[in-house]
Design a protein around this motif. Structure first.
Motif, PDB file in Angstrom:
ATOM      1  N   ALA A   1     -11.019  14.210  -5.583  1.00  0.00           N
ATOM      2  CA  ALA A   1     -10.078  13.091  -6.192  1.00  0.00           C
ATOM      3  C   ALA A   1      -9.582  12.182  -4.924  1.00  0.00           C
ATOM      4  O   ALA A   1      -8.879  12.878  -3.997  1.00  0.00           O
ATOM      5  CB  ALA A   1      -8.936  13.668  -6.878  1.00  0.00           C
ATOM      6  N   ILE A   2      -9.677  11.083  -5.116  1.00  0.00           N
ATOM      7  CA  ILE A   2      -9.400  10.082  -3.972  1.00  0.00           C
ATOM      8  C   ILE A   2      -7.939   9.586  -4.018  1.00  0.00           C
ATOM      9  O   ILE A   2      -7.427   9.192  -5.389  1.00  0.00           O
ATOM     10  CB  ILE A   2      -9.877   8.821  -4.009  1.00  0.00           C
ATOM     11  CG1 ILE A   2     -11.609   9.302  -3.462  1.00  0.00           C
ATOM     12  CG2 ILE A   2      -9.403   7.961  -2.808  1.00  0.00           C
ATOM     13  CD1 ILE A   2     -12.373   8.256  -3.309  1.00  0.00           C
ATOM     14  N   ASN A   3      -6.936  10.028  -3.201  1.00  0.00           N
ATOM     15  CA  ASN A   3      -5.520   9.506  -2.993  1.00  0.00           C
ATOM     16  C   ASN A   3      -5.230   8.888  -1.708  1.00  0.00           C
ATOM     17  O   ASN A   3      -6.100   8.790  -0.859  1.00  0.00           O
ATOM     18  CB  ASN A   3      -4.502  10.443  -3.559  1.00  0.00           C
ATOM     19  CG  ASN A   3      -4.842  11.822  -2.597  1.00  0.00           C
ATOM     20  OD1 ASN A   3      -4.854  11.617  -1.476  1.00  0.00           O
ATOM     21  ND2 ASN A   3      -4.784  13.057  -3.240  1.00  0.00           N
ATOM     22  N   GLN A   4      -3.989   8.588  -1.281  1.00  0.00           N
ATOM     23  CA  GLN A   4      -3.563   7.679  -0.315  1.00  0.00           C
ATOM     24  C   GLN A   4      -3.901   8.790   1.273  1.00  0.00           C
ATOM     25  O   GLN A   4      -3.947   8.427   2.230  1.00  0.00           O
ATOM     26  CB  GLN A   4      -2.178   7.574   0.081  1.00  0.00           C
ATOM     27  CG  GLN A   4      -1.979   6.086  -1.032  1.00  0.00           C
ATOM     28  CD  GLN A   4      -2.700   5.239  -0.456  1.00  0.00           C
ATOM     29  OE1 GLN A   4      -2.862   4.722   0.891  1.00  0.00           O
ATOM     30  NE2 GLN A   4      -3.405   4.224  -1.426  1.00  0.00           N
ATOM     31  N   ASP A   5      -3.914  10.261   0.761  1.00  0.00           N
ATOM     32  CA  ASP A   5      -4.067  10.900   1.970  1.00  0.00           C
ATOM     33  C   ASP A   5      -5.592  11.226   2.324  1.00  0.00           C
ATOM     34  O   ASP A   5      -5.739  11.321   3.541  1.00  0.00           O
ATOM     35  CB  ASP A   5      -3.658  12.466   1.512  1.00  0.00           C
ATOM     36  CG  ASP A   5      -2.116  12.472   1.138  1.00  0.00           C
ATOM     37  OD1 ASP A   5      -1.474  11.929   1.925  1.00  0.00           O
ATOM     38  OD2 ASP A   5      -1.748  13.454   0.411  1.00  0.00           O
ATOM     39  N   ASN A   6      -6.366  10.917   1.595  1.00  0.00           N
ATOM     40  CA  ASN A   6      -8.032  10.949   1.876  1.00  0.00           C
ATOM     41  C   ASN A   6      -8.815   9.726   1.590  1.00  0.00           C
ATOM     42  O   ASN A   6      -9.963   9.730   1.693  1.00  0.00           O
ATOM     43  CB  ASN A   6      -8.567  12.385   1.318  1.00  0.00           C
ATOM     44  CG  ASN A   6      -8.663  11.794  -0.070  1.00  0.00           C
ATOM     45  OD1 ASN A   6      -7.921  11.171  -0.999  1.00  0.00           O
ATOM     46  ND2 ASN A   6      -9.464  12.692  -0.758  1.00  0.00           N
ATOM     47  N   LEU A   7      -7.847   8.325   1.599  1.00  0.00           N
ATOM     48  CA  LEU A   7      -8.552   7.335   1.192  1.00  0.00           C
ATOM     49  C   LEU A   7      -9.307   6.843   2.515  1.00  0.00           C
ATOM     50  O   LEU A   7     -10.487   6.253   2.382  1.00  0.00           O
ATOM     51  CB  LEU A   7      -7.439   6.230   1.011  1.00  0.00           C
ATOM     52  CG  LEU A   7      -8.002   4.945   0.706  1.00  0.00           C
ATOM     53  CD1 LEU A   7      -9.238   4.633  -0.455  1.00  0.00           C
ATOM     54  CD2 LEU A   7      -6.873   3.751   0.319  1.00  0.00           C
ATOM     55  N   ILE A   8      -9.040   6.999   3.758  1.00  0.00           N
ATOM     56  CA  ILE A   8      -9.485   6.742   4.849  1.00  0.00           C
ATOM     57  C   ILE A   8     -11.073   7.461   4.963  1.00  0.00           C
ATOM     58  O   ILE A   8     -12.034   7.008   5.309  1.00  0.00           O
ATOM     59  CB  ILE A   8      -8.729   6.885   6.125  1.00  0.00           C
ATOM     60  CG1 ILE A   8      -7.458   6.073   6.232  1.00  0.00           C
ATOM     61  CG2 ILE A   8      -9.636   6.665   7.317  1.00  0.00           C
ATOM     62  CD1 ILE A   8      -7.685   4.700   5.964  1.00  0.00           C
TER      63      ILE A   8
END
Length: 558
Positions: free
Chosen positions: A454-461
């Motif tokens: 699941a994508i969030n701000q922690d792994n968006l990059i």
């Protein structure tokens, strides 16, 4: 007729371990299917496959000496050709009957049937069933010819003249129908009822009592566990018991399963011993130590149950059962120590040069002769990553930094020794250089086949780098004409397309497509093609972006 068990064994030199399971199952299934087809075995009968490093065998439970009589229908020839004006057989018909072994049939015993165009003479009746002694030879030949052999070798037989081709030289053949030897041959070997046990611990000459005594005699006299499945289950059980005794675990990931398969194909009588290495090596990234132990030495690394942290103990699957195994243990520890020392040396040497200073060396590595160097590719991925970051409202600088460092570890000693660590070791080096955590995560996750998190701000990059690299690959490789054809896809464009789809799915789930300035696939592909156009040395087909878009859509439809 009464049926009896049938045993067939090919005794060979050491077979390729990664192919052993497939070779064993193919050999057994082919023989069984051939005998069922000849009605020598009931379709509901069962068989057991055996495979060890030095043998392929099958035991079929119910096999007849001769199959029952079978109904046959033989279409001969048109009536107008086979019968003369008086209704008598023509020479052509007599010759045809003789060629089919049906010369005993008269014209009155033949029937006439129409195929919608003309009438044909048809012979019907009962034919004697196949005899095992006659049919088994062709069944064995078929089984050998159909084996999924990864690489065939040619070798000379004992007569010094004849050469044969097989996966490894064959030294024995067993063909037992209960207690009787079936007179067949294979690869220059004449069938008998003798086999050999373990190379060092078992009897070198075992006379089989009958077909069903095979596995028991091999175990007792030969010190060989013939069943691949039983051997695998035993190794797994022994490993888990030994790990539990140390309050550790061997893990449960796919790499453990793969290694279990491989060691099962390397030993005929497994024994488990515990080895260890100096704790100082634990300062090296664990992936390096795990990889060298599993890949090079076939050891099972051990991990703490609660934290999953690598321990300095490991398990050895040996083909020797001895009362005092200290020589085996010390020998294996002595062998693995230099490999771990190499990993330590490579790691320490690599750390002397910051990851960012390795990037310039990528100019000396060719990505593709029509697409330039790895450094040129990095610059393209950087531009695409910044574009995606702008569309998703992500940190543009971090996306650029991740793309800039993504391939830097290709010039490291560690990746030179262990190519499987690409990205993983780069993430360790980035962490040591105090790069931002999102950048470190992106480097570690760039080589995943699918983006399933699941994508969030922690792994968006991480997701941005994942997409950017695959888009660059798709546009570049497709644009120079290297389009997948049939089963050929040397640059894994299908996998890249599926990776893009998986990342877009995760972005959609995370509501990243709800913003007004959202990321659109067609615009992304067109932008990527424009990035390539900035290099005058690169020439891509004009409609590349459109074709790649349709290619991705086709993967999605499938």
């Amino acid at each position: 007729m009464s049926s009896k068990p049938l045993l067939i064994e090919l005794f060979t030199e050491e077979l390729p371990p990664k192919a052993l399971r497939r070779l064993g199952s193919s050999f057994a299934q082919s023989l069984f299917d051939s005998l069922v087809k000849a009605h020598l075995v009931p379709a509901q009968s069962s068989f057991k496959s055996y495979a060890t490093p030095r043998r392929l065998a099958v035991l079929i439970e119910q096999v007849l000496e001769q199959a029952p009589e079978q109904d046959f229908v033989e279409k001969l020839m048109p009536v107008k050709v086979g019968l003369d004006a008086n209704g008598q057989a023509t020479p052509a018909l007599l010759k045809k009957l003789a060629s089919k072994g049906l010369e005993h049939l008269s014209v009155e015993q033949l029937s006439q049937e129409s195929d919608g165009k003309q009438d044909y003479l048809v012979a019907k009746g009962k034919a004697a069933g196949a005899k095992l002694a006659n049919y088994l030879q062709s069944a064995i030949d078929t089984a050998i010819e159909s084996l999924p052999i990864p690489k065939v070798m040619r070798y000379q037989l004992a007569d010094g003249k004849t050469s044969v081709k097989f996966v490894r030289p064959v030294h024995g053949l067993v063909a037992l129908h209960d207690q009787e030897v079936v007179p067949v041959t294979a690869l220059g070997m004449q069938a008998g009822q003798e086999t050999s046990g373990h190379r060092f611990m078992g009897s070198s000459r075992i006379t089989l009592k009958n077909a069903t005594s095979y596995a028991e005699q091999l175990a007792q006299e030969g010190m060989v566990i013939a069943s691949y499945e039983e051997r695998l289950a035993l190794i797994k059980q022994l490993l888990e018991e030994q790990a539990e005794a140390l309050n550790l675990t061997i893990g449960d990931d796919q790499a453990v399963t793969d290694l279990l398969e491989e060691v099962t194909s390397l030993v005929e009588h497994p024994s488990i011993y515990v080895g260890q290495f100096e704790e100082k090596f634990l300062a090296v990234p664990p992936e390096c130590l795990i990889l060298t132990m599993r890949l090079n030495q076939k050891y099972f690394p051990l991990f703490a149950k609660d934290t999953g942290k690598l321990d300095n103990h490991f398990l050895i699957v040996s083909n020797m059962q001895v009362a005092d195994p200290h020589h085996i243990i010390e020998g294996n520890e002595r062998v693995v120590r230099p490999r771990l020392a190499d990993a330590e040396f490579f790691f320490k040497t690599d750390r002397k040069l910051p990851l960012e200073e390795r990037v310039k060396s990528l100019e000396n590595i060719v990505y593709h002769n029509k697409l330039g160097s790895q450094l040129a590719r990095v610059e393209r991925v950087r531009a695409i990553a910044r574009y995606i970051a702008d569309k998703l409202g992500a940190d543009n600088a971090q996306a650029d930094r991740a793309a800039f460092l993504a391939k830097a570890d290709l010039t490291s000693n560690m990746v030179g020794e262990f190519p499987e660590l690409q990205g993983i070791i780069g993430a360790y080096y980035a962490q040591g250089d105090h790069e931002a955590q999102p950048v470190v995560t992106a480097l570690a996750e760039q080589y995943q086949v699918r983006y399933d998190k699941a994508i969030n701000q922690d792994n968006l990059i991480s997701a941005i780098l994942f997409i950017a690299e695959r888009i660059e690959t798709l546009i570049g490789i497709w644009g120079i004409g290297l389009v997948p054809t049939g089963e050929r896809d040397p640059y894994a464009l299908r996998r890249a397309a599926l990776g893009v789809i998986s990342a877009f799915d995760r972005l959609n789930e995370a509501k990243y497509f709800n913003c007004e300035n959202k990321l659109r696939l067609n615009e992304l592909l067109a932008f990527a093609q424009s990035v390539f156009a900035q290099d005058s040395k690169i020439s891509l087909a004009d409609n590349t972006a459109v074709e790649v878009q349709e290619f991705i859509y086709e993967r999605l439809r499938n």
